[in-house]
Scaffold this motif. Structure first.
Motif, PDB file in Angstrom:
ATOM      1  N   GLU A 102       0.856  -1.214  -0.061  1.00 42.73           N
ATOM      2  CA  GLU A 102      -0.021   0.052  -0.131  1.00 42.73           C
ATOM      3  C   GLU A 102       1.020   1.206   0.126  1.00 42.73           C
ATOM      4  OE1 GLU A 102      -3.225   0.687   3.056  1.00 42.73           O
ATOM      5  OE2 GLU A 102      -3.736  -1.094   1.845  1.00 42.73           O
ATOM      6  N   PHE A 103       1.823   1.223   0.546  1.00 45.85           N
ATOM      7  CA  PHE A 103       2.830   2.223   0.732  1.00 45.85           C
ATOM      8  C   PHE A 103       3.407   2.517  -0.700  1.00 45.85           C
ATOM      9  CE2 PHE A 103       7.310   4.032   1.726  1.00 45.85           C
ATOM     10  CZ  PHE A 103       6.842   5.207   2.018  1.00 45.85           C
ATOM     11  N   VAL A 104       3.921   1.508  -1.323  1.00 40.44           N
ATOM     12  CA  VAL A 104       4.696   1.786  -2.291  1.00 40.44           C
ATOM     13  C   VAL A 104       3.861   2.299  -3.336  1.00 40.44           C
ATOM     14  CG1 VAL A 104       5.896   0.505  -4.251  1.00 40.44           C
ATOM     15  CG2 VAL A 104       6.382   0.094  -1.938  1.00 40.44           C
ATOM     16  N   TYR A 105       2.476   1.528  -3.775  1.00 40.40           N
ATOM     17  CA  TYR A 105       1.648   1.807  -4.821  1.00 40.40           C
ATOM     18  C   TYR A 105       0.759   3.090  -4.469  1.00 40.40           C
ATOM     19  CZ  TYR A 105       3.067  -2.238  -7.125  1.00 40.40           C
ATOM     20  OH  TYR A 105       4.057  -3.250  -7.875  1.00 40.40           O
ATOM     21  N   GLY A 106       0.371   3.230  -3.068  1.00 41.19           N
ATOM     22  CA  GLY A 106      -0.565   4.144  -2.893  1.00 41.19           C
ATOM     23  C   GLY A 106      -0.059   5.447  -2.491  1.00 41.19           C
ATOM     24  N   LEU A 107       1.479   5.476  -2.245  1.00 37.81           N
ATOM     25  CA  LEU A 107       1.901   6.950  -1.904  1.00 37.81           C
ATOM     26  C   LEU A 107       3.195   7.161  -2.691  1.00 37.81           C
ATOM     27  CD1 LEU A 107       1.000   8.753   0.375  1.00 37.81           C
ATOM     28  CD2 LEU A 107       2.838   7.816   1.814  1.00 37.81           C
ATOM     29  N   LEU A 158      -6.223   7.781  -9.751  1.00 34.65           N
ATOM     30  CA  LEU A 158      -6.173   7.000 -11.106  1.00 34.65           C
ATOM     31  C   LEU A 158      -4.985   6.255 -11.366  1.00 34.65           C
ATOM     32  CD1 LEU A 158      -7.732   6.181 -13.460  1.00 34.65           C
ATOM     33  CD2 LEU A 158      -7.046   8.245 -14.644  1.00 34.65           C
ATOM     34  N   LEU A 159      -3.886   7.136 -10.959  1.00 37.04           N
ATOM     35  CA  LEU A 159      -2.497   6.627 -11.488  1.00 37.04           C
ATOM     36  C   LEU A 159      -2.221   5.278 -10.393  1.00 37.04           C
ATOM     37  CD1 LEU A 159       0.416   8.683 -11.602  1.00 37.04           C
ATOM     38  CD2 LEU A 159       0.766   6.739 -10.605  1.00 37.04           C
ATOM     39  N   THR A 160      -2.499   5.293  -8.933  1.00 42.76           N
ATOM     40  CA  THR A 160      -2.440   4.267  -8.357  1.00 42.76           C
ATOM     41  C   THR A 160      -2.981   3.009  -8.932  1.00 42.76           C
ATOM     42  OG1 THR A 160      -2.568   5.523  -6.556  1.00 42.76           O
ATOM     43  CG2 THR A 160      -2.843   3.336  -6.052  1.00 42.76           C
ATOM     44  N   ARG A 161      -4.332   3.323  -9.182  1.00 44.59           N
ATOM     45  CA  ARG A 161      -5.112   2.301  -9.745  1.00 44.59           C
ATOM     46  C   ARG A 161      -4.719   1.533 -11.190  1.00 44.59           C
ATOM     47  NH1 ARG A 161     -10.477   4.566  -9.337  1.00 44.59           N
ATOM     48  NH2 ARG A 161     -11.464   2.967 -10.435  1.00 44.59           N
ATOM     49  N   LEU A 162      -3.979   2.463 -11.952  1.00 48.76           N
ATOM     50  CA  LEU A 162      -3.583   1.951 -13.211  1.00 48.76           C
ATOM     51  C   LEU A 162      -2.252   1.167 -12.760  1.00 48.76           C
ATOM     52  CD1 LEU A 162      -3.701   5.242 -15.465  1.00 48.76           C
ATOM     53  CD2 LEU A 162      -4.809   2.918 -15.980  1.00 48.76           C
ATOM     54  N   ALA A 163      -1.534   1.684 -11.762  1.00 48.05           N
ATOM     55  CA  ALA A 163      -0.226   1.034 -11.720  1.00 48.05           C
ATOM     56  C   ALA A 163      -0.379  -0.435 -11.068  1.00 48.05           C
ATOM     57  CB  ALA A 163       0.498   1.828 -10.752  1.00 48.05           C
ATOM     58  N   VAL A 164      -1.574  -0.620 -10.107  1.00 41.60           N
ATOM     59  CA  VAL A 164      -1.806  -1.859  -9.684  1.00 41.60           C
ATOM     60  C   VAL A 164      -2.713  -2.649 -10.550  1.00 41.60           C
ATOM     61  CG1 VAL A 164      -1.386  -1.297  -7.219  1.00 41.60           C
ATOM     62  CG2 VAL A 164      -3.778  -1.274  -8.273  1.00 41.60           C
ATOM     63  N   ALA A 216     -11.053   0.227 -13.974  1.00 39.41           N
ATOM     64  CA  ALA A 216     -12.012  -0.487 -14.701  1.00 39.41           C
ATOM     65  C   ALA A 216     -12.677   0.393 -15.599  1.00 39.41           C
ATOM     66  CB  ALA A 216     -12.880  -1.268 -13.580  1.00 39.41           C
ATOM     67  N   GLY A 217     -12.082   1.078 -16.625  1.00 41.00           N
ATOM     68  CA  GLY A 217     -12.754   1.623 -17.498  1.00 41.00           C
ATOM     69  C   GLY A 217     -13.155   3.023 -17.246  1.00 41.00           C
ATOM     70  N   GLU A 218     -13.204   3.427 -15.989  1.00 39.48           N
ATOM     71  CA  GLU A 218     -13.709   5.009 -15.695  1.00 39.48           C
ATOM     72  C   GLU A 218     -12.335   5.783 -15.744  1.00 39.48           C
ATOM     73  OE1 GLU A 218     -13.822   2.504 -13.588  1.00 39.48           O
ATOM     74  OE2 GLU A 218     -13.414   3.017 -11.626  1.00 39.48           O
ATOM     75  N   GLN A 219     -11.316   5.279 -16.215  1.00 38.12           N
ATOM     76  CA  GLN A 219     -10.193   5.783 -16.343  1.00 38.12           C
ATOM     77  C   GLN A 219     -10.290   6.835 -17.582  1.00 38.12           C
ATOM     78  OE1 GLN A 219      -9.662   2.484 -17.037  1.00 38.12           O
ATOM     79  NE2 GLN A 219      -8.020   2.269 -18.388  1.00 38.12           N
ATOM     80  N   TRP A 220     -10.974   6.517 -18.490  1.00 36.89           N
ATOM     81  CA  TRP A 220     -11.367   7.182 -19.738  1.00 36.89           C
ATOM     82  C   TRP A 220     -12.102   8.463 -19.220  1.00 36.89           C
ATOM     83  CZ3 TRP A 220      -7.788   5.905 -22.631  1.00 36.89           C
ATOM     84  CH2 TRP A 220      -7.191   4.772 -22.835  1.00 36.89           C
ATOM     85  N   LEU A 254      -8.083  11.840   2.318  1.00 31.30           N
ATOM     86  CA  LEU A 254      -7.281  11.728   0.967  1.00 31.30           C
ATOM     87  C   LEU A 254      -7.699  10.693   0.024  1.00 31.30           C
ATOM     88  CD1 LEU A 254      -3.768  12.540   2.443  1.00 31.30           C
ATOM     89  CD2 LEU A 254      -5.451  14.068   1.651  1.00 31.30           C
ATOM     90  N   HIS A 255      -8.173  10.814  -0.825  1.00 32.69           N
ATOM     91  CA  HIS A 255      -8.490   9.557  -1.894  1.00 32.69           C
ATOM     92  C   HIS A 255      -7.381   9.254  -2.875  1.00 32.69           C
ATOM     93  CE1 HIS A 255     -12.440   9.723  -0.598  1.00 32.69           C
ATOM     94  NE2 HIS A 255     -12.422  11.134  -0.419  1.00 32.69           N
ATOM     95  N   ILE A 256      -6.240   8.800  -2.327  1.00 30.43           N
ATOM     96  CA  ILE A 256      -5.274   8.196  -3.189  1.00 30.43           C
ATOM     97  C   ILE A 256      -5.475   6.881  -3.663  1.00 30.43           C
ATOM     98  CG2 ILE A 256      -2.798   7.997  -3.762  1.00 30.43           C
ATOM     99  CD1 ILE A 256      -2.274  10.361  -2.151  1.00 30.43           C
ATOM    100  N   GLN A 257      -5.898   6.113  -2.303  1.00 32.17           N
ATOM    101  CA  GLN A 257      -5.866   4.693  -2.506  1.00 32.17           C
ATOM    102  C   GLN A 257      -7.335   4.241  -2.809  1.00 32.17           C
ATOM    103  OE1 GLN A 257      -4.046   3.875   1.364  1.00 32.17           O
ATOM    104  NE2 GLN A 257      -1.994   4.549   0.461  1.00 32.17           N
ATOM    105  N   ASP A 258      -8.047   4.870  -3.283  1.00 33.96           N
ATOM    106  CA  ASP A 258      -9.458   4.409  -3.314  1.00 33.96           C
ATOM    107  C   ASP A 258      -9.566   3.120  -4.513  1.00 33.96           C
ATOM    108  OD1 ASP A 258     -10.195   6.477  -1.632  1.00 33.96           O
ATOM    109  OD2 ASP A 258     -11.631   7.325  -3.085  1.00 33.96           O
ATOM    110  N   ARG A 259     -10.393   2.302  -4.166  1.00 33.53           N
ATOM    111  CA  ARG A 259     -10.752   1.188  -4.958  1.00 33.53           C
ATOM    112  C   ARG A 259      -9.553   0.538  -5.541  1.00 33.53           C
ATOM    113  NH1 ARG A 259     -15.832   1.532  -6.807  1.00 33.53           N
ATOM    114  NH2 ARG A 259     -15.666   0.600  -8.640  1.00 33.53           N
ATOM    115  N   MET A 260      -8.431   0.318  -4.634  1.00 38.69           N
ATOM    116  CA  MET A 260      -7.098  -0.215  -4.767  1.00 38.69           C
ATOM    117  C   MET A 260      -7.415  -1.924  -5.218  1.00 38.69           C
ATOM    118  SD  MET A 260      -4.070   0.972  -2.816  1.00 38.69           S
ATOM    119  CE  MET A 260      -2.444   0.028  -3.377  1.00 38.69           C
ATOM    120  N   TYR A 261      -8.426  -2.279  -4.517  1.00 43.33           N
ATOM    121  CA  TYR A 261      -8.548  -3.792  -4.287  1.00 43.33           C
ATOM    122  C   TYR A 261      -9.767  -4.048  -4.772  1.00 43.33           C
ATOM    123  CZ  TYR A 261      -4.708  -2.729  -0.837  1.00 43.33           C
ATOM    124  OH  TYR A 261      -3.611  -2.439  -0.397  1.00 43.33           O
TER     125      TYR A 261
END
Lengths: 359, 603
Positions: free
Chosen positions: A177-182, A314-320, A324-328, B49-56
């Motif tokens: 979480e630390f690496v990808y989320g921060l 969005l960047l975090t979710r792209l990286a992991v 799901a589609g809403e990135q567009w 802070l919404h950085i980690q939203d919907r990660m999993y």
């Protein structure tokens, strides 16, 4: 606007950057931060999740046990982490003060089925690394004992709990979480911030060094000059961000959708760069422009972070790999903001340019 | 007297000028932005802070479980029927079917499970908090008492082993045993107060509450020292993060204005008028710095008042302010363009911030932390005390480097330096060349080296912090290499500068003499500073590498001499091209010497 003029300006700025070797400083800076992120990984995250700390020590700690016999004592004695000594409380605490023990536990004679709580007193050393490790290990024993007591008193509980059966974790995932989320969002967005500070320097420099008149007396128009500088700063962003991604991947951190991440960073950084451009065009003087811009930057970033589905998220979710589609949708929205800011910049620069040519 | 009057006049000018420059509708915008900033902070604090939203992603078959998980924004929860979940487990990180959790083997799934475990524990607690019989839900309470150990800082390093003796008999304390009263078996507060405390601590996100608690000196939980077992956690180090934001960033900001003011004097030779007045350059610099210095003091004092902390915090901040101003001055004088100014200042601030910040993370944990003045602030806010020695130890490097930088800047504050358009490195060389006297080059070299010691220590401290967390053999090897390299560079720079000024200077006789002067200066400076401050660090194995040469004096002297000789000879033989190869050879020699001692030390 002529494309040729744009590239001439961009080339001129690049040449300036390379001549001054400021690029070298930027690279050094990034390397330095990369080295520190390894420090962060181990140092900071072991604090973030202190239980990972206890994995580093395999020693047995001496514990003083005072008071009455209990199931606690059995658990402590059977644990491989502790060596337990039954002692008198005062002697034990004195030994603790001289660091001959790692902790002292006092257990009263409350019975498991009593109505009141069982209160265990723990004496530990203040400000000590060892105490941090020992208390993590003691916590496990306490939790076990708490569960025992709870079972004994179960008939006194009456709320319903949704039961979840969670298998024992196989370890790992501490730093995820630390690496990808921060770490990754911050590192990848740093070039955007650097680029937006750079555009202010490039524009105010023309004003303060009084080179502007010479520049627009050439066939290059004021508008072309501004956009050429924006182009130069914008090109630097994916280069730096890409270098980060490669560095992270070389360190064994898998990053998915790297291409999309770069596009996202390029578009979002345009927002910051255009904001910087507008501020610089307005103030024409570095101190004021940088001051106003950096305050505005904090506001923009704070607000962006507070919004769900912001570019950093969005960047975090792209990286992991869970976007799901809403990135567009997010991307489209960001493009809209960039478009509006771009029009504004174009109009403003055009107005200033006309006044220069008239005056 | 006239010096003070000059300084005061220049300071007045500076204030007037910066106000007239800022007046161009900066103030209204600044006010608007400040209001926006407050609003944005409030908004962010509320929405999080919404950085980690919907990660999993989690697939569940039970609406109740789905509701439970939906409270955590990090999960994207999908409610499907069990068959659909079982047939397609790869689509989710975790699936929960019939109350049983299963996850895939990826890192993401493992991290998701950890998060879910924490969330579930929180949920269970929230249910227990509403139990009629609180002591059935929470039968066990821990009262933690902290004891101050007699052997303080030095013992922390060996503390690992002291508590873990291999004896099988109970340890016997030396000296008198103070009587410790038997703790009562009841809690001193009521069940309702405990329940309130539990609800409170369960509701707050510990990650965030730490930020806010750091600044209020008294923890305000209703539960006192009592904790349930699951609430036990070692002190988290986030205090220092917030301190960096609160104290260091305003200082950094203000020093930016100073930097820019110096730079402005240099644009289009605007400062020429100032330089042509009969005022001494030191007065000009002090006068220009004074308003910023006072401003920084005022900011710090206001912050301290605002958070109602002890005014003693100002003491460790003074050297930091001084250091920031010194560096701002130097950067403002060195940079050729705004770009360069930006990059130099970003570079400097990153390094300075990490030097201040990273050690202080370990404020309660390790003696290394004391190399940062921020640690003293953390300690003060926590209500611990520190001694004059601690103060000297953590601030002396800031004082010394600040003074040296100010001296260099004052010496160079004149036409030909301020308005030259040369490259950064040659400008640095010119700056240094200014402080090396032409008539007494050897004495200058001696002093130059002695005064480079605080800088070397700072760099080496940085390396120490940087490599501290790497696994053992690597950290030692890297430290060894870097320590040698920094020392060799520092020793070589003086001779290089003299050579660049006048290549004829390095006759073979001069070369030997210069090496001896350099080595002697280095040794004297090192010893002096070591004895004043660093005894604590030098006791650890890391310290023994950095400051190995504490023992016999002639051996390190020979080593320093030999290394400088190598560098100087390379310069003499191959000109400026020979400098880098010379440094590399010297570094290797230095490392071999150190290795020999470390090996013997370990073996």
């Amino acid at each position: 606007m002529k494309q040729k003029h744009l590239t001439i300006i961009a080339k001129k700025e690049f040449k300036g950057l390379f001549n001054e070797r400021t690029i070298l400083l930027a690279v050094l800076l990034q390397l330095f931060i990369a080295m520190f992120s390894s420090f962060l990984m181990v140092g900071l995250t072991s604090m973030y999740d202190p239980s990972s700390l206890s994995k580093y020590s395999h020693t047995q700690y001496s514990i003083g046990y005072a008071g009455n016999d209990s199931q606690m004592l059995t658990y402590l004695e059977s644990s491989r982490d502790f060596r337990v000594f039954r002692m008198d409380l005062s002697t034990a605490v004195a030994a603790l003060e001289q660091r001959k023990l790692a902790a002292v536990i006092y257990v009263p004679d409350t019975r498991a089925a009593d109505p009141g709580p069982v209160k265990i007193t723990v004496y530990t050393l203040k400000n000590d690394l060892q105490t941090a490790v020992v208390s993590v290990k003691l916590k496990d024993v306490f939790l076990k004992y708490e569960q025992d007591l709870r079972t004994v008193r179960a008939d006194r509980l009456n709320e319903q709990i949704i039961l979840l059966e969670i298998p024992k974790a196989s370890g790992g995932g501490d730093f995820y979480e630390f690496v990808y989320g921060l770490l990754i969002p911050l590192l990848v967005f740093m070039p955007a911030i650097i680029a937006s500070a750079l555009i202010i320097d490039l524009i105010t420099e023309e004003y303060q060094h009084e080179t502007l008149e010479t520049l627009i007396s050439t066939p290059v128009t004021f508008n072309e000059m501004v956009w050429g500088k924006v182009l130069c700063c914008e090109i630097l962003v994916p280069i730096q961000a890409g270098a980060w991604l490669i560095l992270l991947m070389a360190n064994g951190i898998a990053i998915q959708n790297a291409g999309l991440i770069l596009i996202l960073v390029m578009i979002s950084s345009l927002i910051l760069i255009l904001l910087g451009t507008l501020t610089a065009l307005h103030y024409r003087e570095r101190t004021s422009a940088q001051f106003i811009f950096s305050t505005a930057l904090v506001v923009v970033i704070l607000v962006a972070l507070a919004l769900p589905a912001n570019p950093l998220n969005l960047l975090t979710r792209l990286a992991v790999g869970t976007a799901a589609g809403e990135q567009w949708l997010v991307l489209g929205f960001t493009v809209c903001i960039v478009f509006v800011l771009g029009l504004l910049t174009h109009w403003y620069a055009g107005r200033i340019g006309r006044s220069h040519h008239a005056g | 007297m006239s010096i003070y009057r000059d300084i005061a006049t220049i300071a007045r000018w500076e204030v007037k000028r910066s106000f007239s420059m800022m007046s161009r509708d900066v103030l209204p915008f600044a006010i608007i932005l400040l209001i926006l900033l407050v609003l944005a902070t409030g908004f962010t604090a509320q929405s999080g802070l919404h950085i980690q939203d919907r990660m999993y992603t989690v697939g569940v078959d039970d609406p109740d479980v789905a509701k439970l998980l939906a409270g955590d924004a990090r999960f994207a929860v999908y409610l499907l029927d069990p068959a659909a979940l079982r047939s397609n487990p790869q689509a989710f990180d975790l699936i929960i079917v019939g109350g049983r959790l299963s996850g895939s083997e990826t890192d993401r799934a493992k991290a998701a499970q950890k998060t879910l475990e924490r969330d579930y524990a929180k949920y269970v607690n929230s249910v227990y908090n509403t139990e009629q019989d609180l002591f059935a839900a929470y039968p066990l309470w821990i009262d933690s008492q902290e004891i101050k150990a007699e052997l303080d800082f030095l013992a922390t390093q060996s503390g690992h082993y002291v508590g873990a003796s291999s004896r099988s008999v109970a340890p016997v304390p030396d000296g008198d045993v103070k009587n410790i009263p038997t703790p009562s078996s009841t809690l001193s507060i009521t069940e309702e107060e405990l329940r309130q405390g539990l609800v409170q601590s369960n509701a707050q996100n510990t990650q965030i509450s730490r930020y806010t608690e750091a600044l209020s000196s008294s923890p305000t939980t209703a539960m006192g020292n009592f904790k349930t077992p699951s609430q036990i956690s070692p002190p988290l180090p986030f205090d220092s993060i917030i301190l960096v934001f609160v104290f260091i960033f305003p200082l950094y900001f203000t020093s930016q204005f100073f930097m820019m003011s110096i730079m402005n004097e240099r644009i289009e030779r605007k400062g020429e008028i100032l330089l042509s007045t009969p005022v001494r350059s030191s007065s000009i610099i002090l006068g220009k710095a004074l308003p910023y210095l006072l401003g920084m003091f005022a900011i710090c004092a206001a912050l301290i008042l605002y958070i109602r902390a002890s005014p003693i915090i100002l003491l460790p901040l003074i050297p930091v302010i001084f250091f920031f101003l010194a560096n701002a001055l130097l950067i403002g004088m060195l940079a050729r363009s705004f770009k360069e100014l930006s990059f130099l200042s970003i570079f400097f601030s990153t390094i300075a911030t990490s030097y201040l910040f990273f050690p202080s993370i370990f404020a309660n944990v390790h003696v290394i932390s004391l190399i940062s003045p921020l640690t003293l602030i953390v300690l003060t806010i926590q209500g611990s005390t520190w001694t004059v020695t601690d103060y000297l130890y953590s601030t002396s490097l800031f004082w010394l480097t600040g003074i040296v930088i100010f001296y260099i800047a004052t010496k160079n504050f004149k036409d030909e330096r301020l308005f030259s358009e040369k490259r950064l490195l040659s400008r640095v060389r010119e700056f240094l060349s200014e402080i090396l006297s032409e008539r007494h080059p050897l004495i200058s070299l001696f002093l130059f080296c002695a005064f480079s010691i605080p800088f070397i220590f700072m760099v080496q401290m940085m390396c120490l912090v940087l490599f501290f967390n790497l696994p053992m053999p690597y950290s030692l090897v890297l430290l060894l290499l870097f320590a040698a390299l920094t020392e060799e560079i520092a020793k070589g720079v003086g001779i290089y500068t003299l050579y660049a000024r006048d290549p004829g200077f390095l006759s073979w006789k001069m070369l030997v003499l210069a090496s001896i002067a350099t080595a002697a200066g280095f040794l004297v400076g090192e010893k002096l500073l070591l004895f004043v401050t660093l005894a604590q660090i030098s006791d650890s194995i890391f310290g023994s590498i950095l400051f190995l040469s504490l023992g016999a004096l002639w051996l390190p002297f020979l080593l320093h001499c030999a290394c400088v000789l190598i560098v100087a000879s390379c310069l003499k033989l191959w000109g400026k091209k020979g400098f880098v190869p010379g440094l590399v050879i010297a570094m290797v020699v230095h490392c071999l010497y150190n290795l020999y001692f470390v090996m013997r030390w370990i073996g």
